[in-house]
Design a protein around this motif. Structure first.
Motif, PDB file in Angstrom:
ATOM      1  N   MET A 169       0.844  -1.183   0.000  1.00 25.54           N
ATOM      2  CA  MET A 169       0.000   0.000   0.000  1.00 25.54           C
ATOM      3  C   MET A 169       0.887   1.243   0.000  1.00 25.54           C
ATOM      4  O   MET A 169       1.814   1.351   0.812  1.00 25.54           O
ATOM      5  CB  MET A 169      -0.910   0.009   1.223  1.00 25.54           C
ATOM      6  CG  MET A 169      -1.867   1.193   1.260  1.00 25.54           C
ATOM      7  SD  MET A 169      -3.090   1.079   2.598  1.00 25.54           S
ATOM      8  CE  MET A 169      -2.034   1.304   4.041  1.00 25.54           C
ATOM      9  N   PRO A 170       0.641   2.194  -0.879  1.00 23.74           N
ATOM     10  CA  PRO A 170       1.441   3.424  -0.897  1.00 23.74           C
ATOM     11  C   PRO A 170       1.370   4.154   0.441  1.00 23.74           C
ATOM     12  O   PRO A 170       0.343   4.128   1.125  1.00 23.74           O
ATOM     13  CB  PRO A 170       0.781   4.246  -2.013  1.00 23.74           C
ATOM     14  CG  PRO A 170       0.066   3.249  -2.866  1.00 23.74           C
ATOM     15  CD  PRO A 170      -0.392   2.179  -1.929  1.00 23.74           C
ATOM     16  N   ASN A 171       2.466   4.819   0.803  1.00 26.00           N
ATOM     17  CA  ASN A 171       2.513   5.532   2.082  1.00 26.00           C
ATOM     18  C   ASN A 171       1.400   6.571   2.188  1.00 26.00           C
ATOM     19  O   ASN A 171       0.818   6.759   3.258  1.00 26.00           O
ATOM     20  CB  ASN A 171       3.879   6.208   2.259  1.00 26.00           C
ATOM     21  CG  ASN A 171       4.993   5.198   2.478  1.00 26.00           C
ATOM     22  OD1 ASN A 171       4.755   4.089   2.948  1.00 26.00           O
ATOM     23  ND2 ASN A 171       6.214   5.576   2.124  1.00 26.00           N
ATOM     24  N   TRP A 172       1.093   7.234   1.069  1.00 24.63           N
ATOM     25  CA  TRP A 172       0.090   8.291   1.135  1.00 24.63           C
ATOM     26  C   TRP A 172      -1.304   7.733   1.451  1.00 24.63           C
ATOM     27  O   TRP A 172      -2.119   8.429   2.070  1.00 24.63           O
ATOM     28  CB  TRP A 172       0.065   9.117  -0.151  1.00 24.63           C
ATOM     29  CG  TRP A 172      -0.352   8.389  -1.396  1.00 24.63           C
ATOM     30  CD1 TRP A 172       0.453   7.811  -2.324  1.00 24.63           C
ATOM     31  CD2 TRP A 172      -1.697   8.161  -1.851  1.00 24.63           C
ATOM     32  NE1 TRP A 172      -0.287   7.243  -3.335  1.00 24.63           N
ATOM     33  CE2 TRP A 172      -1.605   7.457  -3.070  1.00 24.63           C
ATOM     34  CE3 TRP A 172      -2.948   8.511  -1.364  1.00 24.63           C
ATOM     35  CZ2 TRP A 172      -2.728   7.074  -3.800  1.00 24.63           C
ATOM     36  CZ3 TRP A 172      -4.068   8.130  -2.081  1.00 24.63           C
ATOM     37  CH2 TRP A 172      -3.955   7.416  -3.288  1.00 24.63           C
ATOM     38  N   CYS A 173      -1.551   6.463   1.070  1.00 19.92           N
ATOM     39  CA  CYS A 173      -2.843   5.844   1.415  1.00 19.92           C
ATOM     40  C   CYS A 173      -2.955   5.676   2.923  1.00 19.92           C
ATOM     41  O   CYS A 173      -4.008   5.955   3.520  1.00 19.92           O
ATOM     42  CB  CYS A 173      -2.979   4.492   0.731  1.00 19.92           C
ATOM     43  SG  CYS A 173      -3.440   4.567  -1.019  1.00 19.92           S
ATOM     44  N   GLY A 174      -1.869   5.235   3.546  1.00 20.14           N
ATOM     45  CA  GLY A 174      -1.875   5.090   4.989  1.00 20.14           C
ATOM     46  C   GLY A 174      -2.077   6.423   5.689  1.00 20.14           C
ATOM     47  O   GLY A 174      -2.811   6.524   6.686  1.00 20.14           O
ATOM     48  N   GLU A 175      -1.437   7.471   5.167  1.00 26.04           N
ATOM     49  CA  GLU A 175      -1.600   8.811   5.739  1.00 26.04           C
ATOM     50  C   GLU A 175      -3.048   9.278   5.616  1.00 26.04           C
ATOM     51  O   GLU A 175      -3.606   9.880   6.545  1.00 26.04           O
ATOM     52  CB  GLU A 175      -0.669   9.792   5.029  1.00 26.04           C
ATOM     53  CG  GLU A 175       0.817   9.502   5.251  1.00 26.04           C
ATOM     54  CD  GLU A 175       1.708  10.360   4.374  1.00 26.04           C
ATOM     55  OE1 GLU A 175       1.158  11.224   3.645  1.00 26.04           O
ATOM     56  OE2 GLU A 175       2.936  10.160   4.400  1.00 26.04           O
ATOM     57  N   MET A 176      -3.661   9.005   4.466  1.00 22.22           N
ATOM     58  CA  MET A 176      -5.047   9.410   4.243  1.00 22.22           C
ATOM     59  C   MET A 176      -5.982   8.675   5.205  1.00 22.22           C
ATOM     60  O   MET A 176      -6.887   9.284   5.792  1.00 22.22           O
ATOM     61  CB  MET A 176      -5.450   9.107   2.792  1.00 22.22           C
ATOM     62  CG  MET A 176      -6.900   9.451   2.461  1.00 22.22           C
ATOM     63  SD  MET A 176      -7.324   9.023   0.743  1.00 22.22           S
ATOM     64  CE  MET A 176      -7.338   7.223   0.844  1.00 22.22           C
ATOM     65  N   ILE A 177      -5.762   7.379   5.376  1.00 23.44           N
ATOM     66  CA  ILE A 177      -6.606   6.584   6.269  1.00 23.44           C
ATOM     67  C   ILE A 177      -6.532   7.125   7.692  1.00 23.44           C
ATOM     68  O   ILE A 177      -7.556   7.285   8.373  1.00 23.44           O
ATOM     69  CB  ILE A 177      -6.177   5.101   6.216  1.00 23.44           C
ATOM     70  CG1 ILE A 177      -6.527   4.504   4.853  1.00 23.44           C
ATOM     71  CG2 ILE A 177      -6.844   4.304   7.339  1.00 23.44           C
ATOM     72  CD1 ILE A 177      -5.917   3.143   4.596  1.00 23.44           C
ATOM     73  N   ARG A 178      -5.318   7.441   8.140  1.00 27.27           N
ATOM     74  CA  ARG A 178      -5.151   7.959   9.501  1.00 27.27           C
ATOM     75  C   ARG A 178      -5.732   9.360   9.641  1.00 27.27           C
ATOM     76  O   ARG A 178      -6.414   9.679  10.628  1.00 27.27           O
ATOM     77  CB  ARG A 178      -3.670   7.964   9.874  1.00 27.27           C
ATOM     78  CG  ARG A 178      -3.086   6.565  10.108  1.00 27.27           C
ATOM     79  CD  ARG A 178      -1.696   6.659  10.698  1.00 27.27           C
ATOM     80  NE  ARG A 178      -0.749   7.247   9.756  1.00 27.27           N
ATOM     81  CZ  ARG A 178      -0.063   6.571   8.864  1.00 27.27           C
ATOM     82  NH1 ARG A 178      -0.216   5.252   8.770  1.00 27.27           N
ATOM     83  NH2 ARG A 178       0.783   7.166   8.046  1.00 27.27           N
ATOM     84  N   ALA A 179      -5.468  10.207   8.647  1.00 22.02           N
ATOM     85  CA  ALA A 179      -5.918  11.601   8.737  1.00 22.02           C
ATOM     86  C   ALA A 179      -7.434  11.714   8.755  1.00 22.02           C
ATOM     87  O   ALA A 179      -7.996  12.575   9.455  1.00 22.02           O
ATOM     88  CB  ALA A 179      -5.347  12.401   7.565  1.00 22.02           C
TER      89      ALA A 179
END
Length: 278
Positions: free
Chosen positions: A212-222
């Motif tokens: 999973m791209p890092n930005w997807c993880g950031e979006m999920i958390r944000a």
């Protein structure tokens, strides 16, 4: 006719979100992805998707979802309009968290003959292709094994985004999901007495072939997204009533509760009773 954007094997994460959250996700996604090449031809990068699901007389593929089986598959015929001369025969398999697909692009005028049991041949395909013939043969084998027939028509509007360099990452928003009983292979886009399994919620799907791209993880958390299931066919059957699709309405007339995906108090999707069926 839609272009073939198939990811043959991928990881797939699903979320059920409200429209305002979907708009926030779109703003995030647009910084990293571009509109899908096919979707970009339509207003709001959104196009109609229609699927005819096949299942056994006792709804074996539906029951596999209801029982939470980790290894399962679905049989469906996907199409996009009434005028397309070709459609897609698809097998979608889940093995734990990995999704794999086999797909064959088939002539629309060959659909009924194949469902009637005619052995699949190259002439049934839109163009001769050995790999697609294997996919069509496997589809027909599973159909014969299950004695599967058309059960349900599922329709929705899909907004699609993809990686600007390849098809390794896709994000889709599925809106106005509708489901109705369908026992023929007319492959029409018209809807009759359809139900809305997810009400006015949007089904968000994150699809990637590697990590999973890092930005997807950031979006999920944000955005505080909570992963959950959103099976369109299975949830539609549950809402319509199993007895209406099993053996075309014969049997399974058991009183019980239909369960639908609705957000819990914190906004995360949860399964709750909705309507009692006699």
């Amino acid at each position: 006719m839609a272009l073939d954007r198939l990811q043959t094997q991928r990881f797939e994460l699903k979320y059920l979100v409200r429209e305002e959250t979907a708009r926030e996700i779109r703003r995030f996604v647009s910084c990293h992805l571009k509109p899908d090449d096919f979707a970009s031809r339509f207003p709001h990068n959104s196009y109609p998707v229609h699927s005819l699901y096949l299942d056994s007389p006792d709804l074996a593929t539906y029951q596999a979802v209801q029982c939470g089986e980790k290894n399962r598959f679905k049989l469906r015929i996907r199409y996009y309009s009434d005028s397309d001369s070709t459609v897609y025969f698809e097998i979608k398999r889940r093995t734990n968290d990995v999704i794999s697909k086999m797909r064959a692009k088939v002539r629309r005028d060959s659909v009924q003959a194949l469902l009637d049991g005619q052995p699949p041949q190259l002439r049934h395909l839109a163009a001769p292709d050995g790999r697609q013939l294997v996919a069509l043969q496997e589809f027909c084998r599973l159909t014969h094994r299950l004695r599967a027939t058309p059960k349900s028509h599922v329709a929705y509007q899909r907004e699609a985004w993809m990686s600007p360099v390849n098809n390794a990452v896709r994000v889709t928003f599925d809106r106005t999901v509708k489901c109705e009983t369908e026992f023929s292979a007319g492959l029409t886009t018209a809807l009759g007495e359809a139900v809305a399994p997810f009400d006015d919620h949007v089904v968000l799907e994150l699809k990637f072939v590697d990590r999973m791209p890092n930005w997807c993880g950031e979006m999920i958390r944000a955005l505080g997204l909570v992963r959950g299931g959103a099976p369109k066919y299975a949830q539609g059957v549950a809402l319509l009533g199993e007895y209406r699709l099993s053996n075309r309405g014969v049997g399974l007339r058991v009183a019980g509760s239909i369960r639908r995906l609705v957000p819990d108090r914190a906004g995360a999707p949860a399964l709750r009773p909705a309507v009692a069926v006699a």
